[in-house]
Write a protein that holds these residues in place. Sequence first.
Motif, PDB file in Angstrom:
ATOM      1  N   VAL A 104       0.743  -1.152   0.185  1.00  0.00           N
ATOM      2  CA  VAL A 104      -0.195   0.033   0.075  1.00  0.00           C
ATOM      3  C   VAL A 104       0.687   1.212  -0.017  1.00  0.00           C
ATOM      4  N   LEU A 105       2.150   1.352   0.627  1.00  0.00           N
ATOM      5  CA  LEU A 105       2.834   2.447   0.842  1.00  0.00           C
ATOM      6  C   LEU A 105       3.256   2.650  -0.770  1.00  0.00           C
ATOM      7  N   ARG A 106       3.769   1.716  -1.184  1.00  0.00           N
ATOM      8  CA  ARG A 106       4.162   1.876  -2.539  1.00  0.00           C
ATOM      9  C   ARG A 106       3.085   2.505  -3.666  1.00  0.00           C
ATOM     10  N   GLN A 107       2.120   2.099  -3.619  1.00  0.00           N
ATOM     11  CA  GLN A 107       0.884   2.508  -4.314  1.00  0.00           C
ATOM     12  C   GLN A 107       0.561   4.180  -3.929  1.00  0.00           C
ATOM     13  N   ILE A 108       0.503   4.416  -2.768  1.00  0.00           N
ATOM     14  CA  ILE A 108       0.331   5.685  -2.359  1.00  0.00           C
ATOM     15  C   ILE A 108       1.418   6.565  -2.798  1.00  0.00           C
ATOM     16  N   GLN A 109       2.616   6.107  -2.672  1.00  0.00           N
ATOM     17  CA  GLN A 109       3.870   7.050  -2.897  1.00  0.00           C
ATOM     18  C   GLN A 109       3.669   7.263  -4.528  1.00  0.00           C
ATOM     19  N   ASP A 144      29.314   9.258  -7.676  1.00  0.00           N
ATOM     20  CA  ASP A 144      28.786  10.776  -8.203  1.00  0.00           C
ATOM     21  C   ASP A 144      27.551  10.442  -9.035  1.00  0.00           C
ATOM     22  N   MET A 145      26.420  10.208  -8.441  1.00  0.00           N
ATOM     23  CA  MET A 145      25.032  10.122  -9.010  1.00  0.00           C
ATOM     24  C   MET A 145      24.135  10.785  -8.139  1.00  0.00           C
ATOM     25  N   PRO A 146      22.975  11.336  -8.741  1.00  0.00           N
ATOM     26  CA  PRO A 146      22.121  11.962  -8.026  1.00  0.00           C
ATOM     27  C   PRO A 146      21.535  11.217  -7.090  1.00  0.00           C
ATOM     28  N   LEU A 147      21.408  11.930  -5.638  1.00  0.00           N
ATOM     29  CA  LEU A 147      20.791  11.226  -4.438  1.00  0.00           C
ATOM     30  C   LEU A 147      19.417  10.550  -4.713  1.00  0.00           C
ATOM     31  N   PRO A 148      18.593  11.137  -5.440  1.00  0.00           N
ATOM     32  CA  PRO A 148      17.311  10.661  -5.602  1.00  0.00           C
ATOM     33  C   PRO A 148      17.459   9.294  -6.367  1.00  0.00           C
ATOM     34  N   GLY A 152      16.251   5.681  -4.962  1.00  0.00           N
ATOM     35  CA  GLY A 152      15.363   4.868  -5.853  1.00  0.00           C
ATOM     36  C   GLY A 152      16.033   3.447  -5.944  1.00  0.00           C
ATOM     37  N   ALA A 153      17.352   3.380  -6.230  1.00  0.00           N
ATOM     38  CA  ALA A 153      18.084   1.927  -6.300  1.00  0.00           C
ATOM     39  C   ALA A 153      17.909   1.067  -4.941  1.00  0.00           C
ATOM     40  N   LEU A 154      17.864   1.989  -4.018  1.00  0.00           N
ATOM     41  CA  LEU A 154      17.740   1.204  -2.372  1.00  0.00           C
ATOM     42  C   LEU A 154      16.462   0.725  -2.163  1.00  0.00           C
ATOM     43  N   ALA A 155      15.438   1.580  -2.608  1.00  0.00           N
ATOM     44  CA  ALA A 155      14.082   1.029  -2.636  1.00  0.00           C
ATOM     45  C   ALA A 155      13.840  -0.004  -3.496  1.00  0.00           C
ATOM     46  N   SER A 156      14.207  -0.096  -4.693  1.00  0.00           N
ATOM     47  CA  SER A 156      13.921  -1.124  -5.452  1.00  0.00           C
ATOM     48  C   SER A 156      14.587  -2.194  -5.103  1.00  0.00           C
ATOM     49  N   LEU A 157      16.078  -2.322  -4.688  1.00  0.00           N
ATOM     50  CA  LEU A 157      16.513  -3.608  -4.081  1.00  0.00           C
ATOM     51  C   LEU A 157      15.950  -3.789  -2.989  1.00  0.00           C
ATOM     52  N   ALA A 158      15.394  -2.907  -2.044  1.00  0.00           N
ATOM     53  CA  ALA A 158      14.630  -3.528  -0.985  1.00  0.00           C
ATOM     54  C   ALA A 158      13.519  -4.295  -1.266  1.00  0.00           C
ATOM     55  N   ASP A 159      12.761  -3.838  -2.128  1.00  0.00           N
ATOM     56  CA  ASP A 159      11.686  -4.446  -2.529  1.00  0.00           C
ATOM     57  C   ASP A 159      11.973  -6.080  -2.985  1.00  0.00           C
ATOM     58  N   MET A 160      13.149  -6.122  -3.806  1.00  0.00           N
ATOM     59  CA  MET A 160      13.154  -7.458  -4.395  1.00  0.00           C
ATOM     60  C   MET A 160      13.581  -8.278  -3.261  1.00  0.00           C
ATOM     61  N   THR A 161      14.507  -7.709  -2.128  1.00  0.00           N
ATOM     62  CA  THR A 161      15.202  -8.382  -1.048  1.00  0.00           C
ATOM     63  C   THR A 161      13.825  -8.978  -0.224  1.00  0.00           C
ATOM     64  N   MET A 162      13.090  -8.119  -0.013  1.00  0.00           N
ATOM     65  CA  MET A 162      11.712  -8.476   0.838  1.00  0.00           C
ATOM     66  C   MET A 162      11.026  -9.474   0.219  1.00  0.00           C
ATOM     67  N   VAL A 187      26.638   1.548  -4.681  1.00  0.00           N
ATOM     68  CA  VAL A 187      26.749   2.961  -4.877  1.00  0.00           C
ATOM     69  C   VAL A 187      27.906   3.580  -4.370  1.00  0.00           C
ATOM     70  N   THR A 188      28.683   2.842  -3.734  1.00  0.00           N
ATOM     71  CA  THR A 188      29.893   3.594  -3.093  1.00  0.00           C
ATOM     72  C   THR A 188      31.155   3.285  -4.026  1.00  0.00           C
ATOM     73  N   ARG A 189      32.015   4.291  -3.788  1.00  0.00           N
ATOM     74  CA  ARG A 189      33.255   4.245  -4.865  1.00  0.00           C
ATOM     75  C   ARG A 189      34.204   3.097  -4.121  1.00  0.00           C
TER      76      ARG A 189
END
Length: 190
Positions: A104-109, A144-148, A152-162, A187-189
Amino acid sequence: MAKPKSEDKRNAILAAATQVFAQRGLSAPTAAITTQAGIAEGSLFTYFKTKDELINALYRELKLELADAMLAGFPRKQSVRHRLQHVWNGYVDWGMHHPEGQMVLRQIQVWGGLTEESKAAAGAAFGEFERISEDAVAQRLYRDMPLPFLLGALASLADMTMEFMRRNPEQAAEYRSHGFELFWAGVTRK
Protein backbone atom coordinates in the motif's frame (compact mmCIF):
# COMPACT_ATOMS: atom_id res chain seq x y z
CA MET A 1 -23.78 16.80 21.46
CA ALA A 2 -21.30 15.05 19.14
CA LYS A 3 -20.06 11.63 20.17
CA PRO A 4 -16.29 11.65 20.86
CA LYS A 5 -14.13 9.93 18.28
CA SER A 6 -12.61 6.62 19.23
CA GLU A 7 -8.90 6.02 18.59
CA ASP A 8 -9.67 2.28 18.35
CA LYS A 9 -12.24 2.88 15.61
CA ARG A 10 -9.84 5.17 13.72
CA ASN A 11 -7.13 2.50 13.92
CA ALA A 12 -9.61 -0.16 12.77
CA ILE A 13 -10.44 1.96 9.73
CA LEU A 14 -6.74 2.41 8.88
CA ALA A 15 -6.06 -1.32 9.32
CA ALA A 16 -9.06 -2.20 7.15
CA ALA A 17 -7.97 0.33 4.51
CA THR A 18 -4.52 -1.27 4.42
CA GLN A 19 -6.03 -4.72 3.82
CA VAL A 20 -8.55 -3.55 1.24
CA PHE A 21 -6.06 -1.37 -0.68
CA ALA A 22 -3.50 -4.19 -0.69
CA GLN A 23 -6.08 -6.55 -2.20
CA ARG A 24 -7.98 -4.18 -4.49
CA GLY A 25 -5.85 -1.08 -5.00
CA LEU A 26 -6.51 2.52 -4.04
CA SER A 27 -9.61 2.63 -6.25
CA ALA A 28 -11.43 0.23 -3.90
CA PRO A 29 -14.72 1.69 -2.64
CA THR A 30 -14.98 3.00 0.90
CA ALA A 31 -17.83 0.53 1.49
CA ALA A 32 -15.27 -2.29 1.27
CA ILE A 33 -13.20 -0.58 3.96
CA THR A 34 -16.12 -0.07 6.33
CA THR A 35 -17.25 -3.67 5.82
CA GLN A 36 -13.72 -4.89 6.61
CA ALA A 37 -13.58 -2.63 9.68
CA GLY A 38 -17.01 -3.78 10.84
CA ILE A 39 -18.44 -0.26 11.06
CA ALA A 40 -21.30 1.64 9.42
CA GLU A 41 -20.31 3.28 6.15
CA GLY A 42 -21.01 6.79 7.41
CA SER A 43 -18.67 6.24 10.36
CA LEU A 44 -15.64 6.40 8.09
CA PHE A 45 -16.49 9.99 7.19
CA THR A 46 -16.70 10.92 10.87
CA TYR A 47 -12.96 10.22 11.05
CA PHE A 48 -11.89 11.19 7.52
CA LYS A 49 -13.83 13.80 5.52
CA THR A 50 -12.91 12.23 2.17
CA LYS A 51 -11.29 9.11 0.81
CA ASP A 52 -8.27 11.25 -0.16
CA GLU A 53 -7.93 12.37 3.46
CA LEU A 54 -8.07 8.71 4.54
CA ILE A 55 -5.33 7.75 2.07
CA ASN A 56 -3.12 10.64 3.22
CA ALA A 57 -3.63 9.66 6.87
CA LEU A 58 -2.82 6.05 6.03
CA TYR A 59 0.37 7.16 4.28
CA ARG A 60 1.50 9.11 7.34
CA GLU A 61 0.70 6.17 9.65
CA LEU A 62 2.56 3.64 7.49
CA LYS A 63 5.58 5.93 7.11
CA LEU A 64 5.75 6.53 10.88
CA GLU A 65 5.48 2.79 11.53
CA LEU A 66 8.26 2.18 9.00
CA ALA A 67 10.45 4.92 10.52
CA ASP A 68 10.01 3.36 13.96
CA ALA A 69 11.13 0.01 12.58
CA MET A 70 14.11 1.48 10.72
CA LEU A 71 15.36 3.69 13.52
CA ALA A 72 14.73 1.57 16.63
CA GLY A 73 18.06 1.24 18.44
CA PHE A 74 19.74 3.45 15.84
CA PRO A 75 23.56 3.50 16.23
CA ARG A 76 24.14 7.27 15.83
CA LYS A 77 27.87 7.19 16.53
CA GLN A 78 28.74 4.38 14.11
CA SER A 79 30.11 4.58 10.57
CA VAL A 80 27.92 5.51 7.60
CA ARG A 81 27.97 1.89 6.45
CA HIS A 82 26.92 0.58 9.87
CA ARG A 83 24.12 3.15 10.22
CA LEU A 84 22.90 2.53 6.68
CA GLN A 85 22.91 -1.23 7.22
CA HIS A 86 20.89 -0.74 10.41
CA VAL A 87 18.30 1.28 8.48
CA TRP A 88 18.30 -1.29 5.65
CA ASN A 89 17.75 -4.16 8.07
CA GLY A 90 14.85 -2.36 9.75
CA TYR A 91 13.31 -1.51 6.38
CA VAL A 92 13.44 -4.98 4.85
CA ASP A 93 12.42 -6.68 8.11
CA TRP A 94 9.38 -4.38 8.36
CA GLY A 95 8.47 -5.07 4.73
CA MET A 96 8.83 -8.81 5.19
CA HIS A 97 6.53 -8.81 8.21
CA HIS A 98 4.09 -6.19 6.83
CA PRO A 99 3.67 -7.08 3.14
CA GLU A 100 0.28 -5.38 2.90
CA GLY A 101 1.63 -2.17 4.42
CA GLN A 102 4.61 -2.22 2.07
CA MET A 103 2.38 -2.81 -0.95
CA VAL A 104 0.00 0.00 0.00
CA LEU A 105 2.85 2.38 0.75
CA ARG A 106 4.23 1.80 -2.76
CA GLN A 107 0.80 2.51 -4.25
CA ILE A 108 0.32 5.71 -2.27
CA GLN A 109 3.79 7.02 -3.15
CA VAL A 110 2.83 7.14 -6.85
CA TRP A 111 -0.75 8.25 -6.26
CA GLY A 112 -1.57 11.74 -7.48
CA GLY A 113 -3.49 12.82 -4.37
CA LEU A 114 -0.63 12.70 -1.87
CA THR A 115 -0.41 16.14 -0.29
CA GLU A 116 2.77 18.09 0.38
CA GLU A 117 1.67 18.28 4.01
CA SER A 118 1.57 14.46 4.24
CA LYS A 119 4.94 14.14 2.53
CA ALA A 120 6.47 16.65 4.95
CA ALA A 121 4.90 15.06 8.03
CA ALA A 122 6.06 11.59 7.02
CA GLY A 123 9.49 12.81 5.95
CA ALA A 124 10.15 14.44 9.31
CA ALA A 125 10.48 10.98 10.87
CA PHE A 126 13.41 10.15 8.61
CA GLY A 127 15.85 12.85 9.74
CA GLU A 128 18.49 10.31 10.78
CA PHE A 129 18.32 8.70 7.35
CA GLU A 130 18.91 12.09 5.74
CA ARG A 131 21.94 12.62 8.00
CA ILE A 132 23.40 9.30 6.83
CA SER A 133 23.11 10.47 3.24
CA GLU A 134 24.62 13.86 4.07
CA ASP A 135 27.53 12.18 5.87
CA ALA A 136 28.10 9.80 2.95
CA VAL A 137 28.17 12.70 0.50
CA ALA A 138 30.49 14.75 2.76
CA GLN A 139 32.87 11.77 3.08
CA ARG A 140 32.65 11.17 -0.68
CA LEU A 141 31.57 7.56 -0.09
CA TYR A 142 28.85 7.54 -2.73
CA ARG A 143 29.52 7.49 -6.42
CA ASP A 144 28.75 10.66 -8.36
CA MET A 145 25.06 9.99 -8.91
CA PRO A 146 22.01 12.05 -8.04
CA LEU A 147 20.88 11.22 -4.50
CA PRO A 148 17.25 10.57 -5.57
CA PHE A 149 18.59 7.95 -8.00
CA LEU A 150 20.58 6.27 -5.21
CA LEU A 151 17.52 6.26 -2.96
CA GLY A 152 15.44 4.80 -5.79
CA ALA A 153 18.03 2.04 -6.20
CA LEU A 154 17.84 1.38 -2.47
CA ALA A 155 14.03 1.11 -2.57
CA SER A 156 14.01 -1.17 -5.62
CA LEU A 157 16.65 -3.50 -4.24
CA ALA A 158 14.88 -3.53 -0.87
CA ASP A 159 11.59 -4.52 -2.55
CA MET A 160 13.31 -7.41 -4.30
CA THR A 161 15.06 -8.45 -1.09
CA MET A 162 11.79 -8.42 0.86
CA GLU A 163 10.17 -10.63 -1.74
CA PHE A 164 12.98 -13.19 -1.52
CA MET A 165 12.82 -13.04 2.29
CA ARG A 166 9.06 -13.71 2.23
CA ARG A 167 9.40 -16.62 -0.18
CA ASN A 168 12.29 -18.16 1.75
CA PRO A 169 11.90 -17.19 5.42
CA GLU A 170 14.52 -19.71 6.52
CA GLN A 171 17.07 -17.76 4.46
CA ALA A 172 15.72 -14.29 5.29
CA ALA A 173 18.84 -13.14 7.17
CA GLU A 174 21.04 -14.26 4.30
CA TYR A 175 18.95 -12.43 1.68
CA ARG A 176 18.83 -9.33 3.88
CA SER A 177 22.63 -9.32 4.09
CA HIS A 178 23.11 -10.04 0.37
CA GLY A 179 20.71 -7.26 -0.56
CA PHE A 180 22.59 -4.73 1.53
CA GLU A 181 25.96 -5.85 0.15
CA LEU A 182 24.67 -5.40 -3.43
CA PHE A 183 23.40 -1.93 -2.60
CA TRP A 184 26.58 -0.87 -0.82
CA ALA A 185 28.82 -2.18 -3.61
CA GLY A 186 26.68 -0.45 -6.23
CA VAL A 187 26.58 3.01 -4.70
CA THR A 188 29.99 3.43 -3.08
CA ARG A 189 33.31 4.31 -4.65
CA LYS A 190 35.87 1.55 -4.94
